[in-house]
Design an enzyme around this catalytic site. Structure first.
Site, PDB file in Angstrom:
ATOM      1  N   GLY A  11      95.010   9.160  64.198  1.00 37.05           N
ATOM      2  CA  GLY A  11      95.776  10.407  64.308  1.00 37.05           C
ATOM      3  C   GLY A  11      96.200  10.619  65.750  1.00 37.05           C
ATOM      4  N   GLY A 111      90.398   7.246  68.460  1.00 33.84           N
ATOM      5  CA  GLY A 111      89.147   7.939  68.148  1.00 33.84           C
ATOM      6  C   GLY A 111      88.061   6.994  67.658  1.00 33.84           C
ATOM      7  N   ASP A 136      89.216  16.095  67.848  1.00 33.97           N
ATOM      8  CA  ASP A 136      87.924  16.446  67.239  1.00 33.97           C
ATOM      9  C   ASP A 136      86.761  16.469  68.250  1.00 33.97           C
ATOM     10  OD1 ASP A 136      89.438  16.353  64.932  1.00 33.97           O
ATOM     11  OD2 ASP A 136      88.737  14.353  64.345  1.00 33.97           O
ATOM     12  N   ARG A 284      97.608  19.234  66.525  1.00 32.01           N
ATOM     13  CA  ARG A 284      97.742  17.946  67.237  1.00 32.01           C
ATOM     14  C   ARG A 284      99.085  17.831  67.945  1.00 32.01           C
ATOM     15  NH1 ARG A 284      95.827  13.976  62.643  1.00 32.01           N
ATOM     16  NH2 ARG A 284      97.909  13.139  62.904  1.00 32.01           N
TER      17      ARG A 284
HETATM   18  O1  F6P Z   1      91.048  13.057  63.788  1.00 35.26           O
HETATM   19  C1  F6P Z   1      92.061  13.966  64.017  1.00 35.26           C
HETATM   20  C2  F6P Z   1      92.407  14.705  62.761  1.00 35.26           C
HETATM   21  O2  F6P Z   1      93.456  15.605  63.049  1.00 35.26           O
HETATM   22  C3  F6P Z   1      91.247  15.444  62.086  1.00 35.26           C
HETATM   23  O3  F6P Z   1      90.941  16.650  62.719  1.00 35.26           O
HETATM   24  C4  F6P Z   1      91.752  15.591  60.693  1.00 35.26           C
HETATM   25  O4  F6P Z   1      90.690  15.692  59.775  1.00 35.26           O
HETATM   26  C5  F6P Z   1      92.518  14.317  60.478  1.00 35.26           C
HETATM   27  O5  F6P Z   1      92.864  13.824  61.763  1.00 35.26           O
HETATM   28  C6  F6P Z   1      93.776  14.469  59.664  1.00 35.26           C
HETATM   29  O6  F6P Z   1      94.278  13.208  59.427  1.00 35.26           O
HETATM   30  P1  F6P Z   1      95.745  12.867  58.940  1.00 35.26           P
HETATM   31  O7  F6P Z   1      96.664  13.100  60.101  1.00 35.26           O
HETATM   32  O8  F6P Z   1      95.670  11.443  58.553  1.00 35.26           O
HETATM   33  O9  F6P Z   1      96.048  13.800  57.828  1.00 35.26           O
END
Ligand code: F6P
Length: 357
Positions: A11, A111, A136, A284
């Site tokens: 992510g 991560g 996170d 994000r």
């Molecule tokens: O690891 C970062 C994060 O934003 C987490 O907080 C969240 O659970 C996950 O990635 C979401 O993932 P995706 O972008 O694959 O939906």
């Protein structure tokens, strides 16, 4: 002459570009002949040889730019040893790309999962430097990860905005905060946003205690209550289930996420009106906050120093305010969770914040 590879995996977050800029500026200031190869979309680019040669111009003006100029994707660690649909051995393919380009080092930003694959590549003999990225903040061995502070700002803004409307309507509001299986982001945004109840995966909640906390506020004349709920929050009952049972329960629940389940339970138990807000991926997005820009500039410069000294196999971490080379072998696969008895939680409880326990 130095040839380095760069990739961003998993992510995204706000300060990936700032970190890459730090690495490349740190090297180009000190190395005569520098070649930088950027792999597209994380490990995918390394596996399938999808990359481009970057110049210093690519790293100009990106300190404040969110996302990643290289693109990213999720390539689960557990599938790295599983051949792709055409039978390609992904680990061998990554090694081949690395050797074909004659790289001195591969700088990997990501991560926990990304870090595990970085360590696997180290074990396979590649020179690796890892930079700890994630909103996170759950990477073991570093005090803080980049993206975390920027995400706190966004989640806090969301709670701030909810505050004014909650007060006007005398409602109960839940703001669901990201964080995967840990509660760092919810804890910090919750406290910063003045949430009355904070629910974290590390402290399983009792719905009765949550309702009591809401009732206590209304008895005291407070018309509204704000809950900051981690996306991974879990009830005391669910925490008793095995991993498999819990996964099954989540897969079959009628709610889109835990916050909606909690909202329903609160409404049933107390009769109050509950609304849920999920800021989701906005957490994000956008520009990195000044703290993250400084953090990434320092981590990037420290990574450049390690590369110049040909000292590989590390995560460049922040430990007690200093950048530090932490051996990947010691940290890969470990999760940094919130300690339920930590000072921050004790102090939050002292001012009356409920953690539903
Ligand atoms: O690891 C970062 C994060 O934003 C987490 O907080 C969240 O659970 C996950 O990635 C979401 O993932 P995706 O972008 O694959 O939906």
């Amino acid at each position: 002459m130095k040839r380095i590879g760069l990739l961003t995996s998993g992510g995204d977050c706000q300060a990936l570009n700032a970190a890459m800029r730090g690495v490349v500026k740190g090297l180009s200031e000190n190395v005569e002949d520098l070649e930088v190869y950027g792999f597209h979309n994380g490990y995918k680019g390394l596996i399938y040889g999808d990359y481009r040669l970057l110049t210093s111009r690519d790293f100009s003006g990106i300190l404040t730019k969110g996302g990643t100029i290289l693109g990213s994707s999720r390539q689960p660690f557990k599938l790295m040893r599983v051949p792709d649909e055409n039978g390609l051995d992904k680990v061998e393919a990554m090694k081949q790309t690395y050797h074909k380009l004659n790289l001195n080092c591969l700088v990997i930003l990501g991560g926990n999962g990304t870090q595990k694959t970085a360590n696997l590549l180290r074990e396979e003999g590649l020179n690796i430097i890892h930079l700890p990225k994630t909103i996170d903040n759950d990477i073991f061995g570093t005090d803080v990860t980049f993206g975390f502070q920027s995400a706190i700002n966004i989640a806090t803004d969301a709670i701030d905005c909810i505050h004014t409307t909650a007060a006007s309507h005398n409602r109960v509001f839940i703001v669901e905060v990201m964080g995967h299986k840990v509660g760092w982001l919810t804890l910090y945004a919750g406290i910063a946003g003045g949430a009355d109840i904070i629910l974290l995966p590390e402290i399983p909640y009792d719905i009765k205690k949550v309702v009591n906390a809401i009732n206590k506020r209304s008895k005291a004349g407070k018309g509204f209550t704000i809950l900051a709920v981690a996306e991974g929050a879990i009830s005391k009952e669910d925490a008793q289930l095995s991993k498999k049972e819990y996964k099954n329960k989540v897969a079959n629940r009628k709610y889109p996420s835990v916050s909606y389940e909690i909202a329903d339970q609160i409404a049933k138990e107390s009769g109050v009106e509950v609304r849920v807000t999920v800021p989701g991926h906005t957490q994000r997005g956008g520009s990195p906050c000044p703290y993250d820009r400084v953090l990434c500039t320092r981590l990037g410069a420290a990574a450049a120093k390690a590369i110049m000294e040909e000292d590989y196999g590390y995560m460049i971490a922040m430990v007690n305010g200093d950048t530090k080379r932490v051996p990947l072998a010691e940290v890969a696969g470990k999760l940094k969770t919130v300690e339920p008895d930590c000072q921050t939680i004790k102090e939050a409880k002292r001012i009356g914040i409920s953690f539903g326990d």
